[in-house]
Design an enzyme around this catalytic site. Structure first.
Site, PDB file in Angstrom:
ATOM      1  N   LYS A 128      -0.715 -55.887 -20.302  1.00  0.00           N
ATOM      2  CA  LYS A 128      -0.454 -56.943 -19.310  1.00  0.00           C
ATOM      3  C   LYS A 128      -1.221 -58.155 -19.810  1.00  0.00           C
ATOM      4  O   LYS A 128      -2.456 -58.120 -19.880  1.00  0.00           O
ATOM      5  CB  LYS A 128      -0.959 -56.497 -17.946  1.00  0.00           C
ATOM      6  CG  LYS A 128      -0.906 -57.563 -16.853  1.00  0.00           C
ATOM      7  CD  LYS A 128      -1.306 -56.982 -15.491  1.00  0.00           C
ATOM      8  CE  LYS A 128      -1.330 -58.054 -14.415  1.00  0.00           C
ATOM      9  NZ  LYS A 128      -1.682 -57.501 -13.085  1.00  0.00           N
TER      10      LYS A 128
ATOM     11  N   GLU B 144      -1.436 -62.835 -13.838  1.00  0.00           N
ATOM     12  CA  GLU B 144      -2.415 -62.679 -12.754  1.00  0.00           C
ATOM     13  C   GLU B 144      -3.855 -62.811 -13.262  1.00  0.00           C
ATOM     14  O   GLU B 144      -4.723 -61.997 -12.972  1.00  0.00           O
ATOM     15  CB  GLU B 144      -2.196 -61.355 -12.023  1.00  0.00           C
ATOM     16  CG  GLU B 144      -0.816 -61.287 -11.376  1.00  0.00           C
ATOM     17  CD  GLU B 144      -0.582 -60.103 -10.450  1.00  0.00           C
ATOM     18  OE1 GLU B 144      -1.138 -59.036 -10.719  1.00  0.00           O
ATOM     19  OE2 GLU B 144       0.156 -60.264  -9.474  1.00  0.00           O
TER      20      GLU B 144
ATOM     21  N   ARG C 214       4.321 -55.991 -21.145  1.00  0.00           N
ATOM     22  CA  ARG C 214       4.922 -56.231 -19.835  1.00  0.00           C
ATOM     23  C   ARG C 214       5.430 -57.664 -19.670  1.00  0.00           C
ATOM     24  O   ARG C 214       4.808 -58.627 -20.145  1.00  0.00           O
ATOM     25  CB  ARG C 214       3.916 -55.909 -18.721  1.00  0.00           C
ATOM     26  CG  ARG C 214       3.534 -54.453 -18.731  1.00  0.00           C
ATOM     27  CD  ARG C 214       2.490 -54.138 -17.700  1.00  0.00           C
ATOM     28  NE  ARG C 214       3.022 -53.906 -16.386  1.00  0.00           N
ATOM     29  CZ  ARG C 214       2.571 -54.484 -15.276  1.00  0.00           C
ATOM     30  NH1 ARG C 214       1.617 -55.400 -15.334  1.00  0.00           N
ATOM     31  NH2 ARG C 214       3.074 -54.180 -14.096  1.00  0.00           N
TER      32      ARG C 214
ATOM     33  N   ASP D 147       8.496 -58.412  -7.381  1.00  0.00           N
ATOM     34  CA  ASP D 147       7.430 -57.408  -7.492  1.00  0.00           C
ATOM     35  C   ASP D 147       7.684 -56.193  -6.598  1.00  0.00           C
ATOM     36  O   ASP D 147       7.032 -56.070  -5.561  1.00  0.00           O
ATOM     37  CB  ASP D 147       6.082 -58.062  -7.126  1.00  0.00           C
ATOM     38  CG  ASP D 147       4.909 -57.175  -7.500  1.00  0.00           C
ATOM     39  OD1 ASP D 147       5.119 -56.199  -8.232  1.00  0.00           O
ATOM     40  OD2 ASP D 147       3.786 -57.461  -7.043  1.00  0.00           O
TER      41      ASP D 147
ATOM     42  N   GLU E 246       3.473 -49.277  -2.968  1.00  0.00           N
ATOM     43  CA  GLU E 246       2.679 -50.454  -2.625  1.00  0.00           C
ATOM     44  C   GLU E 246       3.311 -51.260  -1.492  1.00  0.00           C
ATOM     45  O   GLU E 246       2.632 -51.698  -0.581  1.00  0.00           O
ATOM     46  CB  GLU E 246       2.516 -51.335  -3.879  1.00  0.00           C
ATOM     47  CG  GLU E 246       1.800 -52.636  -3.606  1.00  0.00           C
ATOM     48  CD  GLU E 246       1.643 -53.522  -4.843  1.00  0.00           C
ATOM     49  OE1 GLU E 246       2.054 -53.104  -5.949  1.00  0.00           O
ATOM     50  OE2 GLU E 246       1.106 -54.631  -4.694  1.00  0.00           O
TER      51      GLU E 246
ATOM     52  N   TRP F 254       1.904 -66.852  -3.223  1.00  0.00           N
ATOM     53  CA  TRP F 254       1.300 -65.661  -2.622  1.00  0.00           C
ATOM     54  C   TRP F 254       1.440 -65.682  -1.094  1.00  0.00           C
ATOM     55  O   TRP F 254       0.831 -64.896  -0.402  1.00  0.00           O
ATOM     56  CB  TRP F 254      -0.193 -65.547  -3.024  1.00  0.00           C
ATOM     57  CG  TRP F 254      -0.373 -65.069  -4.449  1.00  0.00           C
ATOM     58  CD1 TRP F 254       0.620 -64.685  -5.299  1.00  0.00           C
ATOM     59  CD2 TRP F 254      -1.593 -64.916  -5.179  1.00  0.00           C
ATOM     60  NE1 TRP F 254       0.103 -64.312  -6.519  1.00  0.00           N
ATOM     61  CE2 TRP F 254      -1.267 -64.440  -6.475  1.00  0.00           C
ATOM     62  CE3 TRP F 254      -2.930 -65.142  -4.883  1.00  0.00           C
ATOM     63  CZ2 TRP F 254      -2.215 -64.197  -7.462  1.00  0.00           C
ATOM     64  CZ3 TRP F 254      -3.888 -64.884  -5.869  1.00  0.00           C
ATOM     65  CH2 TRP F 254      -3.536 -64.413  -7.142  1.00  0.00           C
TER      66      TRP F 254
HETATM   67  C1  GCV Z   1      -1.768 -53.868 -11.476  1.00  0.00           C
HETATM   68  C2  GCV Z   1       1.347 -56.628  -8.255  1.00  0.00           C
HETATM   69  C3  GCV Z   1       0.315 -55.713  -7.670  1.00  0.00           C
HETATM   70  C4  GCV Z   1      -0.908 -55.641  -8.553  1.00  0.00           C
HETATM   71  C5  GCV Z   1      -0.480 -55.188  -9.941  1.00  0.00           C
HETATM   72  C6  GCV Z   1       0.549 -56.178 -10.474  1.00  0.00           C
HETATM   73  C7  GCV Z   1       1.094 -55.738 -11.819  1.00  0.00           C
HETATM   74  O1  GCV Z   1       0.914 -57.940  -8.204  1.00  0.00           O
HETATM   75  O2  GCV Z   1       0.003 -56.127  -6.372  1.00  0.00           O
HETATM   76  O3  GCV Z   1      -1.819 -54.737  -7.980  1.00  0.00           O
HETATM   77  O4  GCV Z   1      -1.569 -55.100 -10.815  1.00  0.00           O
HETATM   78  O5  GCV Z   1       1.634 -56.238  -9.578  1.00  0.00           O
HETATM   79  O6  GCV Z   1       2.140 -55.112 -11.823  1.00  0.00           O
HETATM   80  O7  GCV Z   1       0.491 -56.040 -12.824  1.00  0.00           O
END
Ligand code: GCV
Length: 715
Positions: free
Chosen positions: A296, A300, A333, A373, A401, A558
């Site tokens: 990744k 973020e 990713r 997401d 999630e 967000w």
């Molecule tokens: C692992 C979303 C989730 C995050 C996750 C991210 C990702 O934003 O809330 O917890 O991080 O996706 O897939 O990298």
């Protein structure tokens, strides 16, 4: 008194005899009524994992080990590869050539007067999958003496992604702590208990065809690549190996700086390249069959090649070159977005499409099913079909999630099938994502599919007993993406619940549970985010509703209002040609269909359009009315599931029955919460009445706005 105590004792014993904690998953071999005479003996290498696994299961079913035979006799089970004399004598070498390294054949054969069962494959991994198939047939009472089965997997890499942190917590995990990394541990250690748990984990995965596991969170800490941690990875790999499972690691792109002390992590810097080459060599010296890296990057807040003015391809290729000599791969990713983009749904396509054709052949770009997401329903990611010269792999989320986390019963197979069966039309009719991702459309040598795991150290592994079905379904679809959700649910229900009480699983119970599972995903969409709504979640957690959420200074993408865009005119994100034009990222005629309000599928209408409150839906209701009825129908569905579940009591052991019953009570309460929150809030814009024939809200909007959840439980 004494009599009462004896009765109480008897009651406790009888209840505990029919209580299960779910730890045996779908591998509850002991509970199956097996005909002990199915086999008279076995021919196979007793030291091999396939034979050992067969023996383990057969004994768990209450039988004696099958005795090894030298010659064919009636009802014998033969397990062997093309190298074995007996398998060679069957003259099936042509067929074996067609099933690759992991496929298998299961045949009922007549040799002179003897009826035998043969599992044949090219490798032990193939035999192992064949053994599990046979065991499944036995468990679901479908073993016959006329088997003719040929199987090979849809994807070559079928991998779980664990978002497990090295301190033992699990990001978006709802089933306890990590099974790999220990809570508050300074130095990684390994106990016998770990090894037992990892073995059970490996068995469960292999039984459904999973052959890879990424052991740590994609939000990766550099220290996972330290010598100390690599020793633990080596130990885990040792447990996984006999089960055909390779281990992979998520890496942090700035590891050369953070761990190696270099001044830069620029992928084109010579010292950085050298550092990754040396680190990769060190890993392969410890773990010769290491799978590769999951990355990744520039997402973020995580570091990545763009920090040095390089592209995703530059970063991925540098790692790919380091892995190449050892046969390793990079899963890079495509989950990227930034606050300046006016439509987050467009970002990944904009960043990755220009790089099409620039990735090495041991890189595969990992793309979430939808462009935002893992929402309850999303349009498919437009990268599927658009990237023609790059290997792409779908990333699905098994952990829930955004779908009620550890509390809601949601069978995700139907959602994944909807995605896989979507026709992108990228190369004319029938260009489904299932075909694209298995390399049947564009030449794609490396194929893979990833599922974000829902596993933790809870007794039942997944938090909710029904969440086990999602782990199961992911594996089964990764093995064969043409299976139907009905088939998968049927297998799982029988193996998971059959014979858990003396009454056993009646046909009616089975049918009713299947009905609940198959409707459950649509139900959650209905009470959370129907008609294409998305990301209405509360700030700080992804569990409950907060469509009104406004946090001063927060990133706009967000906040729910960025997505629902409710105003006095209507509701929904205009992604049509006159809006953000995200529709332009899809091939024709999908593009036109999504762009045109009258043609857009109504279950995505608010994803692609800002729709007036009085817009007439196909059934004659206005948008506002339809929204109200759909939320209400979601609540009613869960109430119905509760009634159905209560009726299954005689068929289900006491512990699992009552634990699921309690979860359903939470789910009903949450469904009402979602419905009231969304309808009361959107009503402040629509200024229309909630239709009088549906249940009235039971909450006040102001009270709902005050709800603050314990973030530790619902992050
Ligand atoms: C692992 C979303 C989730 C995050 C996750 C991210 C990702 O934003 O809330 O917890 O991080 O996706 O897939 O990298």
């Amino acid at each position: 008194m004494k009599k009462n105590i004896t009765l109480l004792f008897a009651l406790i014993i009888s209840l505990s005899a029919f209580s299960e904690d779910g730890s045996r998953l779908w591998l509850r071999y002991s509970a199956v009524n097996v005909n002990k005479n199915l086999f008279s003996g076995i021919i196979g290498n007793p030291a091999s994992t396939p034979c050992k696994e067969f023996d383990y299961a057969w004994k768990s079913m209450g039988n004696m080990s099958l005795t090894q035979q030298k010659n064919i006799t009636d009802k014998i089970l033969v397990i062997g590869t093309g190298k074995d004399n007996f398998i060679q004598s069957l003259k099936i070498s042509k067929e074996l050539k067609l099933i690759g390294t992991e496929g298998y054949l299961i045949r009922s054969l007549k040799v002179k007067d003897d009826s035998i069962t043969v599992i044949a494959a090219n490798t032990d991994a193939g035999l192992l999958y064949g053994v599990y198939h046979l065991l499944r047939l036995i468990q679901v009472n479908q073993f016959t003496s006329s088997l003719d089965i040929k199987e090979k997997p849809s994807y070559s890499v079928r991998i779980l992604n664990h978002w497990d942190n090295l301190n033992g917590s699990v990001e978006r995990g709802y089933a306890g702590h990590s099974i790999f990394w220990r809570y508050e541990e300074e130095h990684p250690t390994i106990t016998n208990k770990d090894v037992t748990l990892w073995t059970e984990y490996a068995r469960a995965n292999a039984s459904i065809g999973i052959n890879g596991t990424a052991l740590n969170n994609v939000n990766a800490m550099p220290k996972v690549l330290s010598g100390e941690y690599l020793q633990k990875v080596k130990a885990i790999a040792g447990v996984m190996r006999p089960y055909g499972i390779k281990v992979y690691l998520s890496i942090n792109f700035s590891s050369p700086t953070a761990l190696g002390g270099l001044k830069t992590s620029d992928p084109l810097n010579k010292d950085v390249v050298k550092w990754w080459n040396a680190k990769t060599k060190e890993i392969y010296q410890l773990i010769p069959d290491f799978g590769g890296f999951l990355v990744k990057a520039n997402s973020e807040g995580l570091p990545g090649p763009q920090d040095f003015g390089r592209t995703h391809a530059d970063g991925a290729n540098m790692l790919a070159d380091a892995l190449k000599p050892y046969g390793g791969i990079v899963m890079w990713r495509a989950f990227v977005y930034n606050p300046d983009e006016k439509d987050r749904a467009k970002q990944a396509y904009k960043e990755f499409l220009p790089l099409d054709g620039q990735f090495r052949d041991n890189v595969i770009v990992q793309v979430k099913n939808g462009p935002i997401d893992f929402q309850p329903r999303e349009a498919f990611s437009p990268l599927f079909g658009a990237m023609k010269k790059t290997a792409l792999m779908p990333e699905l989320q098994i952990t829930q999630e955004y779908l009620g986390q550890g509390n809601h019963l949601v069978f995700l197979s139907t959602m994944w099938k909807e995605f896989l069966d979507t026709d992108t039309h990228a190369q004319g009719n029938g260009t489904t994502i299932a075909k694209l991702s298995t390399g049947q459309v564009y030449p794609q040598k490396l194929t893979a599919i990833a599922g974000v795991a829902n596993i933790g150290d809870d007794a039942n592994w997944c938090g909710h007993h029904f969440a086990q079905a999602n782990w199961y379904a992911f594996g089964r679809l990764a093995w064969n993406n043409e299976l139907t959700s009905e088939e998968i649910a049927n297998e799982w229900i029988t193996m998971t619940f059959n014979n858990s009480t003396p009454a056993s699983l009646s046909n009616d119970c089975h049918t009713q549970i299947e009905k609940v599972m198959l409707l459950s995903r649509e139900a959650v969409v209905n009470y959370m985010m129907p008609l294409g709504l998305h990301h209405l979640f509360a700030w700080g957690h992804h569990y409950g509703p907060e469509p009104w959420c406004a946090v001063p200074g927060a990133r706009p993408d967000w906040l729910p209002s960025y997505y629902h865009k409710a105003d006095s005119v209507g509701l929904g994100f205009d992604r049509s040609a006159s809006g953000s034009n995200a529709v332009s990222q899809y091939a024709q005629p999908v593009k036109e269909q999504y762009d045109d309000l009258t043609k857009c599928p109504e279950n995505l209408i608010l994803w692609f359009h800002h729709v007036p409150w009085d817009y007439p839906m196909k059934n004659g209701r206005t948008l506002w009315e339809e929204l109200c009825y759909t939320y209400d129908s979601g609540v009613m569905q869960i109430r119905d599931f509760q009634k159905i579940w209560d009726r299954t009591e005689p068929c289900i052991d006491a512990q699992r029955f009552s634990e699921i019953q309690s979860k359903l009570r939470i789910q009903v309460r949450d469904a009402v919460w979602w419905k009231d929150a969304c309808l009361l809030y959107f009503q402040t814009y629509s200024k229309r009445q909630i239709p009088y024939d549906i249940e009235r809200p039971v909450h006040d909007l102001d009270d709902l706005k005050k709800i603050k959840l314990d973030l530790k439980q619902h992050n």
